[in-house]
Write a protein that holds these residues in place. Structure first.
Motif, PDB file in Angstrom:
ATOM      1  N   SER A 142       1.071  -1.129   0.046  1.00 58.94           N
ATOM      2  CA  SER A 142      -0.255  -0.059   0.115  1.00 58.94           C
ATOM      3  C   SER A 142       0.917   1.353   0.033  1.00 58.94           C
ATOM      4  CB  SER A 142      -0.955   0.055   1.146  1.00 58.94           C
ATOM      5  OG  SER A 142      -0.201   0.023   2.377  1.00 58.94           O
ATOM      6  N   TYR A 143       0.345   2.211  -0.559  1.00 59.96           N
ATOM      7  CA  TYR A 143       0.875   3.635  -0.491  1.00 59.96           C
ATOM      8  C   TYR A 143       1.341   4.213   0.872  1.00 59.96           C
ATOM      9  CZ  TYR A 143       2.377   8.372  -1.282  1.00 59.96           C
ATOM     10  OH  TYR A 143       2.837   9.595  -1.296  1.00 59.96           O
ATOM     11  N   SER A 144       0.452   4.035   1.857  1.00 57.98           N
ATOM     12  CA  SER A 144       0.906   4.406   3.510  1.00 57.98           C
ATOM     13  C   SER A 144       1.994   3.773   3.707  1.00 57.98           C
ATOM     14  CB  SER A 144      -0.361   4.214   4.193  1.00 57.98           C
ATOM     15  OG  SER A 144      -0.735   3.047   4.197  1.00 57.98           O
ATOM     16  N   GLU A 145       2.019   2.227   3.375  1.00 59.29           N
ATOM     17  CA  GLU A 145       3.174   1.517   3.911  1.00 59.29           C
ATOM     18  C   GLU A 145       4.304   1.924   3.336  1.00 59.29           C
ATOM     19  OE1 GLU A 145       2.660  -2.510   4.283  1.00 59.29           O
ATOM     20  OE2 GLU A 145       0.809  -2.485   5.617  1.00 59.29           O
ATOM     21  N   SER A 146       4.385   2.154   1.923  1.00 58.19           N
ATOM     22  CA  SER A 146       5.531   2.525   1.124  1.00 58.19           C
ATOM     23  C   SER A 146       6.202   3.823   1.302  1.00 58.19           C
ATOM     24  CB  SER A 146       5.138   2.359  -0.263  1.00 58.19           C
ATOM     25  OG  SER A 146       6.054   2.734  -1.123  1.00 58.19           O
ATOM     26  N   VAL A 147       5.389   4.817   1.470  1.00 59.52           N
ATOM     27  CA  VAL A 147       5.953   6.073   1.894  1.00 59.52           C
ATOM     28  C   VAL A 147       6.909   5.984   3.169  1.00 59.52           C
ATOM     29  CG1 VAL A 147       3.983   7.210   3.104  1.00 59.52           C
ATOM     30  CG2 VAL A 147       5.416   8.645   1.497  1.00 59.52           C
ATOM     31  N   ARG A 148       6.759   5.088   3.762  1.00 58.11           N
ATOM     32  CA  ARG A 148       7.235   5.203   5.065  1.00 58.11           C
ATOM     33  C   ARG A 148       8.646   4.273   5.118  1.00 58.11           C
ATOM     34  NH1 ARG A 148       3.606   6.126  10.329  1.00 58.11           N
ATOM     35  NH2 ARG A 148       2.645   8.080   9.756  1.00 58.11           N
ATOM     36  N   ASP A 149       8.683   3.431   3.930  1.00 58.48           N
ATOM     37  CA  ASP A 149       9.761   2.750   3.730  1.00 58.48           C
ATOM     38  C   ASP A 149      11.058   3.299   3.373  1.00 58.48           C
ATOM     39  OD1 ASP A 149      11.528   0.418   3.420  1.00 58.48           O
ATOM     40  OD2 ASP A 149      10.543  -0.216   1.506  1.00 58.48           O
ATOM     41  N   ILE A 150      11.799   3.979   4.461  1.00 57.32           N
ATOM     42  CA  ILE A 150      12.873   4.949   3.948  1.00 57.32           C
ATOM     43  C   ILE A 150      14.223   4.588   4.611  1.00 57.32           C
ATOM     44  CG2 ILE A 150      11.270   7.231   4.171  1.00 57.32           C
ATOM     45  CD1 ILE A 150      12.014   7.715   6.920  1.00 57.32           C
ATOM     46  N   ALA A 151      14.070   3.387   5.165  1.00 53.56           N
ATOM     47  CA  ALA A 151      15.430   2.808   5.839  1.00 53.56           C
ATOM     48  C   ALA A 151      16.383   2.796   4.828  1.00 53.56           C
ATOM     49  CB  ALA A 151      15.033   1.485   6.400  1.00 53.56           C
ATOM     50  N   HIS A 152      16.317   2.649   3.458  1.00 55.43           N
ATOM     51  CA  HIS A 152      17.395   2.551   2.601  1.00 55.43           C
ATOM     52  C   HIS A 152      17.864   3.793   2.392  1.00 55.43           C
ATOM     53  CE1 HIS A 152      17.729  -1.775   1.814  1.00 55.43           C
ATOM     54  NE2 HIS A 152      16.355  -1.814   1.872  1.00 55.43           N
ATOM     55  N   SER A 153      17.248   4.978   2.642  1.00 63.07           N
ATOM     56  CA  SER A 153      17.503   6.243   2.108  1.00 63.07           C
ATOM     57  C   SER A 153      18.217   7.125   3.380  1.00 63.07           C
ATOM     58  CB  SER A 153      16.335   7.134   1.938  1.00 63.07           C
ATOM     59  OG  SER A 153      15.876   6.551   0.781  1.00 63.07           O
ATOM     60  N   ILE A 154      18.588   6.185   4.398  1.00 65.95           N
ATOM     61  CA  ILE A 154      19.351   6.531   5.643  1.00 65.95           C
ATOM     62  C   ILE A 154      20.630   6.012   5.908  1.00 65.95           C
ATOM     63  CG2 ILE A 154      18.993   7.402   8.039  1.00 65.95           C
ATOM     64  CD1 ILE A 154      15.943   7.573   7.534  1.00 65.95           C
ATOM     65  N   ARG A 155      21.674   6.621   5.916  1.00 68.25           N
ATOM     66  CA  ARG A 155      22.795   6.053   6.355  1.00 68.25           C
ATOM     67  C   ARG A 155      23.884   6.793   7.378  1.00 68.25           C
ATOM     68  NH1 ARG A 155      20.246   2.346   5.157  1.00 68.25           N
ATOM     69  NH2 ARG A 155      20.612   0.431   3.698  1.00 68.25           N
ATOM     70  N   THR A 156      24.663   6.173   8.031  1.00 70.66           N
ATOM     71  CA  THR A 156      25.537   6.934   8.961  1.00 70.66           C
ATOM     72  C   THR A 156      27.046   6.529   8.301  1.00 70.66           C
ATOM     73  OG1 THR A 156      25.382   5.327  10.739  1.00 70.66           O
ATOM     74  CG2 THR A 156      24.081   7.538  10.615  1.00 70.66           C
ATOM     75  N   TYR A 157      27.897   7.286   8.621  1.00 67.58           N
ATOM     76  CA  TYR A 157      29.351   6.696   8.347  1.00 67.58           C
ATOM     77  C   TYR A 157      30.157   7.841   9.246  1.00 67.58           C
ATOM     78  CZ  TYR A 157      33.716   5.493   5.931  1.00 67.58           C
ATOM     79  OH  TYR A 157      34.995   4.997   5.854  1.00 67.58           O
ATOM     80  N   LYS A 158      31.084   7.206  10.224  1.00 69.64           N
ATOM     81  CA  LYS A 158      31.798   7.879  11.152  1.00 69.64           C
ATOM     82  C   LYS A 158      31.040   9.282  11.647  1.00 69.64           C
ATOM     83  CE  LYS A 158      35.811   5.798   8.873  1.00 69.64           C
ATOM     84  NZ  LYS A 158      36.885   5.883   8.209  1.00 69.64           N
TER      85      LYS A 158
END
Length: 1536
Positions: free
Chosen positions: A652-668
């Motif tokens: 669903s769109y409501s679930e997909s719009v919150r699928d943001i884990a692949h757009s957030i990364r940390t490095y050092k």
């Protein structure tokens, strides 16, 4: 951000601009020409002053420099020279990061130089809403605003000011009084009032109004949302974004020959910035935003499809990508055009045949990760819940890929985890978390998957190649080496699955092993020793930590290896040996709950992780287990890789719009966000960043305050870069606070500050300096208090204010800190100025506050004494003498002189009197070992010194000189040439106010000094007082208080004060012969004290003295002990201090005791006392007197009623009514209950009074008095008084119901006649007469009904003719109605409304009678038709037929209407009850249907009986699942 940028006077200078640091005028070669205290912008000067001045790195380390994250999308050469971040680290120290050098590397390579001002963004300005593309009008924004803690303000005072004692103002309550004195909370004159410190409000930044918003709500975990505070510093990677977002249309790209790369989808950051796109490409950038390569080609992209997951190997040489079609590709960055390895998806047929394993065609890869440090080993997971381990090696240059399923099931397989199940050891390591089993599993999916990355330090867990997989129902941790094995399985709590919104929300993140900061120092020491010895240094690593979330719950797991020894035998030799076998142990490290579902988790460093929800970004401190930062966050601004799958309905769109884990990364330590329009990088501001942000805004006061809060540990938010230990942190910050204060003060008084625009007033007058200079003092004062170092405040800063001629402003701001005790010690030269300031302004009371709140050593003694004497500041003068000079006698001498002046001045002022009385407060405070006026305890040695001097001077036997050497003679006589008496000073204090002086001595007697030291004792003081009292120059009142003082203290200290019996007898006699009435209770209490240790020899004479003095409490005690009951009663009755309740309780006890001694008969002397005291008793309480006499002397009732207090009949009625027992009777009860203590005359009198004052209760009285009255007399009394219903009741009670109804007939006819006459000839006040007649008729009617109902229910027809009595009752009532109806129909009356009311009332009586008749007409003795026929027979009612029938019709119609109304109400009530019952039953049925019944009475797991016996019911724990399966709780634990 360039550190050389400073605020200028105009807003135009704030255009976006970036300057080469080497070209900045601040760092030019002419620095020697700039004066430290006059020139330069504040932020520039701050960086100069706070920098160490050493360029240790030089040009060789130019690449290590760091700058602000400002990008214009154009690559440029690396900036050289000093910059903001390097200066920050030089000034405020390095951050406490696990790998600071690598983090600095990330920072410095991200720096880009702008080529033109037109394309620049603002230079890291502190606004919060970050625009992704300033130049584009259609740019989307990533909304992130701070959720700060409350603004740091002025420190609150340490506590309320000490309340000083109220001066002794005559006649105050003293300890010599007979009741406990209450302390006064009124402060003494001139005492300080609490003053709030001037909390400053620094000027906001010029950019603060651009995008900051404020909200009164509360953020996550209670973090307040108020004034905005910058938490992250965000920058846009414009150069990299130009390759990702500025895509040309497909037709234009084909014409120009540019590749079509597609929109960005996923992000990976690990040595490089890797972005997967919708066309199957992967862009690889370095941290200079240089595009290193593009992995993939048009052909491979068209086959593999969009990239849905991407990962970078540990050594940054290989990239693995997962695609929406199920393809997995492995790219070597040396040859990125073609994939080095490709894993194609498999078909269901190949899977079912067992020939292949892998992701099915069309399965979107949602996670991919490299295994440890390998290049060709990856773990992947797809949207259908399948996870595989891929070994992508080559054999003889031919691809030999091996795929192993480690989790999940293909559609149609049994629901079980593929691979090796957990062994018992791993089950023991699993956390104890509830689990459950279902018959129908939901559609499987993997929410998140990640392998444990390698950290900077090796760890024993690296060898296991751990991978964690999270599903909606469980967390599984598997190890791939040495053999695949499930090490941990944690089932999700069943309660969390109840929320559909949170059911499929989960994420996880690993943090690898790093250097343990707690052992870093010791490791360095050991490493240095090992280096000298040639050994390799050893570091202590931390254990890896896994953070995972389900819904809004976040959990932390720490994993480490545990070695256990196992015995193994060799199959060939048969020998056994012990070997160490490792196993993984998982420990719960913490958990927390967010306000909303967690969308992503990333680790910033070893102690902090970033938690993303739909509306907030929170920073969680793992070490302190608390939330330290929170900013607003809009999840919809980030890219969702699954958004393209919403079209086919798979998500669903409501679930997909919150699928943001692949757009957030940390490095050092850096946070990278893949937005829909731009790529961002953010840095969590450290303590140094936040301080320098204030510095760059020109808000140096806020910078000092913030640095101070870091020093004290009160600063909000994170403390990155600071040691955790408070002492170490204070060492780091202390010098920085001092440097900030020095630079701030010099800048505040510089000429350049006049034109920098930071304090421009609203009316255009230029620079408003007042608030700046005021706040500077308060801010520096708070900082110096925290540092406990005031040299800068009192030396440098005060000198600057004095040189500028505004030292008064400095003093006004310093004063609140002195008054609240924060700064108790001030240099004398400043104290002198501060005292003189208030004296010049005409406020000596304010100067007094300063004097007593400051350290005595800081005072100018001559100035303080002259000021206090001039303005009569007694408290301050005492403070100066005692605390500064340690002279405790001079305040007494000053007060004695004031008392002498009062004796000579007949009209003194109130101020003089108040100051004179303060001597007693001073004496009480000092003699109790306390400091005046604060009442703080003295040091023991100081207290002994003060008491010795005060006692020695006050009780000196002659006039003396003070000081002892070179002092003046202190005199007390009014005439200078007069004779001085003995003990002149104590005598003068007694003559001025003996009560106050003796009050002080009474308090001092409780101090241990008087029995620990030989120079003064209690006996010596008592003897001195007796000597003074013997001279007879005191007033009688003063002598009385002295006798009271001695009498009360002799029993308290019997071994310390030994006085001759003759002296005690004289004191006792004096106390009893003193005529003062106001001190009688005080003298009586003192006499009681004295009698406890002294027994007089002439007791009878003393008793006479006590009677004359009115010491009734002592007399009562004596009479009770001697059992003299008559005098005891007299003592109770004559005591004016007793409350009436105390008098009667005492009389009751005394009379009862007297009766016990006299064979239960009250003695005659007691009766005589009661007889003579009747008037007094009755005046005190009539009812209590009645009860007392009725219990002990009932023969006195008639005598009491004849006394003058009973001149009013109502009082007699109240008296008698109290004597008659008031019992509750049933309506038909005839149980006698009659008082036996009153005779028949009093009973008849009470009946008569009852008829007059409460006629409604006559029947109740007759029931209570029935056995002791003469019934004819009582009936005659009632009939004469008009109590007709009582007469009817009495006749019926005697067994004559027909006679009773005959009486009722007679009374009704009489009342009918009176009523007819009144209606016929109305007169003023006739309405009251009509109402009285109607009330009587109603009472007669209801009483007649009661008689008929009583006999109808209990009597047989043979005893009483029921029909006759009902006919008799109805006939008389109907006759009344007929008569009055005929009277009213003639029209003679003038009030038609009153006549109608009369007829309606009478008809209602008849209706009530008929209703009662109907209720009993079912009996055979009463026939309603026959009775009704008798009533309407014309032969009986001749001449009234028309009126008779008319009245019957009206009466019966009214009855039927009443019945109809009652019937309607019953029907409505029935419908309502039926509806409620239906709703309740329906609800009950629904609730019952919600459960599942167990299939049988045995456990579904072990097959045994659920309850073995009835006795074991309480000890058995059973679980019933929602599917109906029932089993033992222990069995479910074993299954899990």
């Amino acid at each position: 951000m360039s550190s050389a940028l400073a605020h200028s006077a105009s807003d135009e200078d704030f255009l976006p601009r970036a300057l080469d640091l080497e070209q900045s005028p601040t760092f030019s070669g002419n620095e020697e020409e700039v004066e430290d205290d006059q020139a330069g912008g504040y932020s520039t000067r701050m960086e100069e002053l706070l920098s160490d001045g050493d360029d240790e790195h030089g040009d060789a380390e130019a690449d290590e420099d760091d700058g602000g994250f400002v990008y214009d999308g154009v690559d440029a050469d690396q900036v050289t020279g000093d910059n903001y971040r390097d200066q920050l680290r030089d000034v405020l120290g390095p951050e406490n990061s696990y790998d600071e050098s690598e983090e600095q590397e990330v920072e410095q390579v991200l720096l880009q130089e702008n080529n033109s001002a037109s394309n620049d963004l603002p230079r890291d300005v502190p606004h919060v809403d970050i625009q992704l593309d300033v130049s584009a009008s259609t740019s989307a924004s990533l909304v992130m605003s701070s959720l700060p803690h409350s603004r740091v303000g002025s420190p609150a005072p340490n506590g309320p000011f000490l309340q000083f004692p109220k001066p002794f103002l005559h006649p105050d309550v003293s300890r010599l009084r007979s009741f406990t004195p209450k302390g006064s909370s009124t402060p003494s004159a001139g005492s300080p009032h609490a003053q709030a410190l001037n909390s400053f409000s620094p000027s906001p930044s010029h950019f603060s109004e651009i995008s900051r918003t404020s909200s009164p709500s509360t953020g996550n975990n209670g973090l307040p949302i108020g004034q905005e505070r910058e938490v992250f510093r965000w920058s846009s990677l414009q150069s990299a974004g130009s390759h990702l977002y500025n895509q040309k249309p497909a037709k234009a790209s084909s014409v120009l020959g540019d590749p079509i790369t597609g929109a960005p989808m996923v992000l990976a950051v690990n040595g490089f910035i890797c972005v997967g796109t919708g066309k199957g490409r992967i862009f690889v950038f370095d941290f200079k935003q240089t595009l290193k390569c593009i992995c993939g080609s048009d052909s491979s992209g068209s086959i593999a499809g969009p990239v849905s997951a991407v990962a970078l190997s540990n050594d940054h040489t290989f990239i693995a990508s997962g695609h929406t079609t199920g393809y997995i590709q492995l790219f070597n960055l040396k040859t990125p055009e073609v994939a080095s390895r490709t894993v194609t998806p498999v078909t269901p047929a190949a899977v079912m045949s067992g020939r292949q394993e892998g992701h099915l065609t069309g399965s979107r890869i949602i996670n991919i990760s490299f295994v440890a440090g390998r290049h060709t080993a990856v773990v992947s997971a797809d949207e259908h819940g399948l996870s595989f381990y891929h070994s992508l090696g080559k054999v003889l240059f031919v691809e030999a890929s091996d795929t192993i399923r480690i989790f999940g099931n293909y559609h149609g397989e049994d629901a079980s985890i593929s691979g090796h199940p957990a062994d018992p050891l791993s089950q023991q390591n699993a956390l104890d978390r509830p689990s459950f089993r279902r018959r129908r599993q939901p559609r499987n999916t993997v929410l998140a998957m990640s392998t444990l990355p390698l950290g900077p330090l090796p760890h024993s867990t690296d060898a296991y190649q751990i991978a964690a997989l999270l599903t909606p129902t469980k967390l599984v941790v598997v190890g791939l080496k040495p053999t695949p094995k499930t090490w941990l399985k944690i089932m999700r709590d069943e309660e969390q699955l109840s929320s559909p919104a949170y059911r499929r929300r989960g994420c996880l993140a690993w943090f690898p092993s790093v250097q343990d900061s707690s052992t870093e120092k010791s490791d360095k020491t050991v490493g240095m020793k090992n280096a000298k010895s040639g050994k390799l240094p050893r570091c202590t690593p931390t254990h890896p930590v896994l953070s995972y979330s389900w819904g809004s719950h976040v959990y932390l797991l720490r994993v480490h290896e545990q070695k256990i020894k196992q015995t193994v035998s060799n199959s060939r030799t048969g020998k056994t040996s012990e070997i160490e076998v490792g196993s993984l142990v998982f420990e719960e490290a913490g958990k927390l709950m967010m306000d909303d579902a967690v969308l992503a988790i990333q680790w910033l460093n070893v102690n902090q992780m970033a938690i993303f929800t739909a509306t907030a970004l929170s920073i969680y401190d793992v070490h302190g287990m608390k939330m330290v930062e929170a900013v607003r966050f809009d999840s919809s601004s980030l890219v969702s890789p699954s958004l393209g799958s919403t079209g086919n309905g798979s998500i669903s769109y409501s679930e997909s719009v919150r699928d943001i884990a692949h757009s957030i990364r940390t490095y050092k330590g850096k946070l990278f966000l893949l937005g829909r329009q731009e790529l961002f990088v953010g840095t969590l501001l450290s303590w140094a960043d936040r301080i320098l942000s204030f510095v760059e805004q020109g808000d140096f006061l806020s910078a000092i305050d913030l640095t101070r809060t870091y020093y004290t540990g009160e600063a909000p938010g994170n403390r990155n870069g600071l040691p955790e230990d408070l002492e170490e942190r204070q060492i780091v910050i202390a010098d920085k606070i001092y440097d900030l204060m020095v630079a701030s003060s010099r800048y505040a008084f510089s000429e350049d500050r006049m034109t920098d625009g930071t304090h421009a007033s609203l009316d255009g007058r230029g620079v408003d300096r007042t608030s700046l200079f005021e706040d500077l003092v308060a801010t520096c004062a708070r900082a110096c208090i925290a540092l406990d170092d005031f040299d800068f405040l009192f030396e440098e800063l005060f000198q600057q204010y004095e040189n500028a001629g505004i030292y008064r402003m400095f003093l006004h701001q310093l004063e609140p800190f002195v008054l609240n005790g924060s700064i108790p010690s001030v240099p004398p030269r400043i104290t002198q100025r501060l005292v003189a300031l208030h004296e010049e302004d005409g406020h000596p009371d304010l100067a007094e506050r300063i004097i007593w709140h400051i350290e005595p050593s800081c005072l100018d003694i001559n100035q303080a004494i002259n000021l206090c004497r001039t303005h009569q500041l007694w408290d301050a003068l005492v403070y100066v003498y005692t605390r500064a000079l340690r002279d405790y006698v001079s305040p007494i001498i000053e007060s004695l002189a004031l008392i002498r002046s009062l004796q000579q001045n007949p009209a003194p002022t109130d101020t003089v009197i108040k100051n004179a009385y303060k001597i007693y407060s001073y004496l009480a405070t000092v003699l109790c070992g306390q400091i005046y006026p604060s009442q703080e305890p003295m040091e023991p040695e100081e207290a002994s010194f003060a008491k010795r001097d005060v006692y020695g001077f006050v009780f000196c036997g002659h006039s003396t000189t003070w000081p002892a050497e070179g002092g003046n003679l202190v005199l007390t006589s009014q005439d200078e040439s007069g004779m001085e008496p003995t003990y002149p000073y104590a005598r003068l204090l007694l003559r001025f106010d003996a009560e106050s002086f003796l009050h002080c001595l009474d308090m001092a007697f409780e101090d241990s000094y008087l029995h620990d030291f030989s120079d003064m004792s209690r006996l010596m003081i008592v003897n001195i007082l007796l000597d003074i009292m013997s001279s007879e120059d005191l007033s009688p009142s003063d002598a009385t208080f002295m006798n009271i003082f001695i009498a009360r203290n002799v029993p308290k200290y019997p071994h310390r004060i030994e006085v001759a019996p003759s002296v005690l007898h004289n004191i006792l006699t004096a106390l009893a012969t003193q005529p003062e009435v106001e001190t009688r209770e005080d003298r009586q209490l003192a006499t009681e004290y004295l009698l406890s240790v002294y027994t007089p020899h002439d007791g009878d004479r003393v008793l006479q003295l006590f009677e004359g003095a009115g010491f009734y409490r002592i007399l009562r005690s004596r009479y009770r002990r001697e059992r003299r009951w008559g005098p005891l009663l007299t003592a109770f009755l004559h005591d004016p201090e007793l409350h009436p309740s105390e008098i009667f309780s005492g009389l009751e006890e005394a009379i009862a005791s007297a009766a016990r001694d006299n064979k239960k008969q009250v003695p005659d002397d007691v009766i005589n006392v009661l007889t003579t005291s009747l008037d007094q008793l009755l005046q005190a309480d009539v009812l209590a007197t009645a009860s007392l006499l009725d219990k002990h002397a009932p023969q006195l009732h008639e005598t009491a009623l004849e006394r003058p207090p009973f001149s009013d009949d109502r009082d007699q009625f109240i008296y008698l009514n109290h004597l008659v027992p008031d019992s509750e009777y049933d309506q038909y009860s005839t149980t006698p209950s009659s008082p036996t203590h009153i005779n028949s005359r009093l009973r008849h009198r009470f009946v008569s009074l009852q008829c007059r004052f409460a006629p409604s209760g006559v029947i109740s009285v007759l029931k209570r008095l029935q056995d002791g009255i003469d019934w004819p007399t009582a009936l005659s009394i009632c009939e004469e008084a008009g109590a007709y219903d009582a007469v009817i009741w009495a006749v019926n009670y005697s067994g004559q119901p027909q006679e009773a109804l005959s009486k009722a007939d007679v009374f009704e006819k009489q009342l009918t006649l009176d009523l007819a006459r009144t209606l016929a000839s109305p007169a003023p006040g006739s309405t009251d007469s009509v109402n009285k007649c109607l009330n009587d008729l109603q009472a007669i009617g209801r009483r007649g009904i009661s008689v008929c109902m009583e006999h109808s229910s209990s009597s047989s027809p043979a005893e009483v003719p029921l029909e006759d009595i009902w006919y008799q009752l109805l006939g008389s009532q109907i006759h009344t109605v007929q008569t009055l109806s005929a009277c009213c129909s003639t029209g003679k009356g003038s009030d038609a409304g009153l006549e109608g009311e009369v007829l309606s009332t009478l008809r209602a009586i008849v209706q009530e009678t008929f209703a009662s008749l109907v209720s009993v007409s079912s009996t055979q003795a009463v026939s309603f038709p026959r009775l009704f026929k008798r009533l309407v027979d014309p032969a009986i009612h001749s001449g009234t037929t028309g009126i008779l029938y008319t009245e019957f019709r009206a009466i019966l119609t009214g009855m039927l209407e009443s019945y109809r109304t009652d019937g309607d109400m019953l029907i409505i009530s029935k419908h309502l009850i039926d509806r409620d019952v239906f709703d309740s039953v329906e609800l009950y049925a629904k609730e019952k249907m919600r459960g599942w019944a167990p299939s049988c009475g045995v456990c579904s797991s072990c097959g045994r009986t659920l309850l073995p016996s009835q006795a074991d019911v309480e000890g058995v724990q059973i679980r019933l699942s929602r599917t109906g399966t029932i089993y033992h709780l222990r069995c479910s634990a074993l299954d899990s």
